[in-house]
Design an enzyme around this catalytic site. Sequence first.
Site, mmCIF file in Angstrom:
data_model
loop_
_atom_site.group_PDB
_atom_site.id
_atom_site.type_symbol
_atom_site.label_atom_id
_atom_site.label_comp_id
_atom_site.label_asym_id
_atom_site.label_seq_id
_atom_site.Cartn_x
_atom_site.Cartn_y
_atom_site.Cartn_z
ATOM 1 N N GLY A 176 0.615 -1.288 -0.376
ATOM 2 C CA GLY A 176 0.214 -0.050 0.032
ATOM 3 C C GLY A 176 1.008 1.422 0.265
ATOM 4 O O GLY A 176 0.348 2.095 0.604
ATOM 5 N N SER A 177 1.850 1.049 -0.634
ATOM 6 C CA SER A 177 3.093 2.638 -0.189
ATOM 7 C C SER A 177 2.439 3.295 -1.357
ATOM 8 O O SER A 177 2.308 4.417 -1.420
ATOM 9 C CB SER A 177 4.512 2.274 -1.431
ATOM 10 O OG SER A 177 4.657 1.841 -2.524
ATOM 11 N N ASN A 200 -5.452 2.209 -13.707
ATOM 12 C CA ASN A 200 -4.648 1.972 -12.867
ATOM 13 C C ASN A 200 -2.727 1.815 -12.680
ATOM 14 O O ASN A 200 -2.589 2.813 -13.912
ATOM 15 C CB ASN A 200 -4.477 -0.178 -13.279
ATOM 16 C CG ASN A 200 -3.728 -0.570 -12.884
ATOM 17 O OD1 ASN A 200 -3.627 -1.118 -11.804
ATOM 18 N ND2 ASN A 200 -2.388 -1.697 -13.603
ATOM 19 N N ILE A 231 -10.199 -6.869 -12.257
ATOM 20 C CA ILE A 231 -11.045 -6.452 -12.624
ATOM 21 C C ILE A 231 -12.631 -6.707 -13.188
ATOM 22 O O ILE A 231 -12.488 -6.824 -14.297
ATOM 23 C CB ILE A 231 -11.435 -4.663 -12.201
ATOM 24 C CG1 ILE A 231 -11.050 -4.233 -11.412
ATOM 25 C CG2 ILE A 231 -12.895 -4.093 -12.005
ATOM 26 C CD1 ILE A 231 -10.624 -3.855 -9.922
ATOM 27 N N ASP A 251 -3.885 -4.540 -17.324
ATOM 28 C CA ASP A 251 -2.550 -3.918 -17.984
ATOM 29 C C ASP A 251 -2.835 -3.300 -19.993
ATOM 30 O O ASP A 251 -2.160 -3.105 -19.898
ATOM 31 C CB ASP A 251 -1.084 -4.980 -17.807
ATOM 32 C CG ASP A 251 -1.087 -4.886 -16.799
ATOM 33 O OD1 ASP A 251 -1.006 -5.641 -16.462
ATOM 34 O OD2 ASP A 251 -1.497 -3.995 -15.975
ATOM 35 N N LEU A 276 -3.815 -7.159 -7.524
ATOM 36 C CA LEU A 276 -3.475 -7.920 -8.271
ATOM 37 C C LEU A 276 -4.578 -9.233 -8.958
ATOM 38 O O LEU A 276 -3.904 -9.810 -9.854
ATOM 39 C CB LEU A 276 -2.727 -8.996 -7.823
ATOM 40 C CG LEU A 276 -1.530 -8.386 -6.848
ATOM 41 C CD1 LEU A 276 -0.229 -9.196 -5.572
ATOM 42 C CD2 LEU A 276 -0.207 -7.861 -7.780
ATOM 43 N N HIS A 292 0.963 0.975 -13.422
ATOM 44 C CA HIS A 292 1.934 -0.246 -13.347
ATOM 45 C C HIS A 292 3.245 0.177 -13.526
ATOM 46 O O HIS A 292 3.786 1.210 -14.250
ATOM 47 C CB HIS A 292 1.788 -1.122 -14.616
ATOM 48 C CG HIS A 292 1.709 -2.242 -15.482
ATOM 49 N ND1 HIS A 292 2.058 -3.781 -14.487
ATOM 50 C CD2 HIS A 292 3.175 -2.420 -16.048
ATOM 51 C CE1 HIS A 292 2.508 -4.711 -14.917
ATOM 52 N NE2 HIS A 292 3.322 -3.771 -16.377
#
Length: 208
Positions: free
Chosen positions: A17-18, A103, A89, A146, A86, A105
Amino acid sequence: MSVESPMRIAVFVSGTGSNLESLFESFEGSSTAEIALVLADREAPGLDRARRRDVIAGVIDHADEAAIIELLESHQIDWVVLAGYLRRIPSEVVARYPNHILNIHPALLPQFGGKGMYGHRVHQAVLAAGESESGVTVHLVDDEYDHGPIVAQRKVPIEPDDTPETLAARVLAVEHQLLPEVVRAATEGRIHVEDREAWIEEAAGRSS
Ligand code: GRF
């Protein structure tokens, strides 16, 4: 003068969660946007970051599209941000929030992305390919991993002695800068999409 209510953001995480942390810091005290909900497909440290801030957080069944939509709607979510999430959806959720799911990546898509390409594996593949640079991509989410329209990318240099770990750290630092910029643009209505092209309109009053 009507005071518009802040745009409400839901963040999906699976791990540390950074990136979520950098979003919390970026929107601290904002009157135009707030992180209203944090969801994960498993119990993850990212959820604790939300709980510490009294933000609603919980584990979902990543495949239960009806439950996910119900959660997002009941919390009046405007934008969904996948930050180290990960799972794919569900299509029904994508359809319910068209061009409103972002998102991040840790590579320059469309290369080095797709199912199974996350974390250490991404950086390993980039180094194995002998690339001279890597980078960060923020894109709109569609029904494939992605794959949706790219909104923003930022390049990251590769050093000769890089390992996947040293490259990951350099890329992550740039993620923490780029994601808040893109999410802020999103909540200000400055992300535009035409066909499969997306772009950010510069904030008014900023020199180009
Ligand atoms: C980041 O590298 C992100 O790009 C990728 O997974 C990692 C998540 O890190 N999707 P964190 O959970 O935000 O620290």
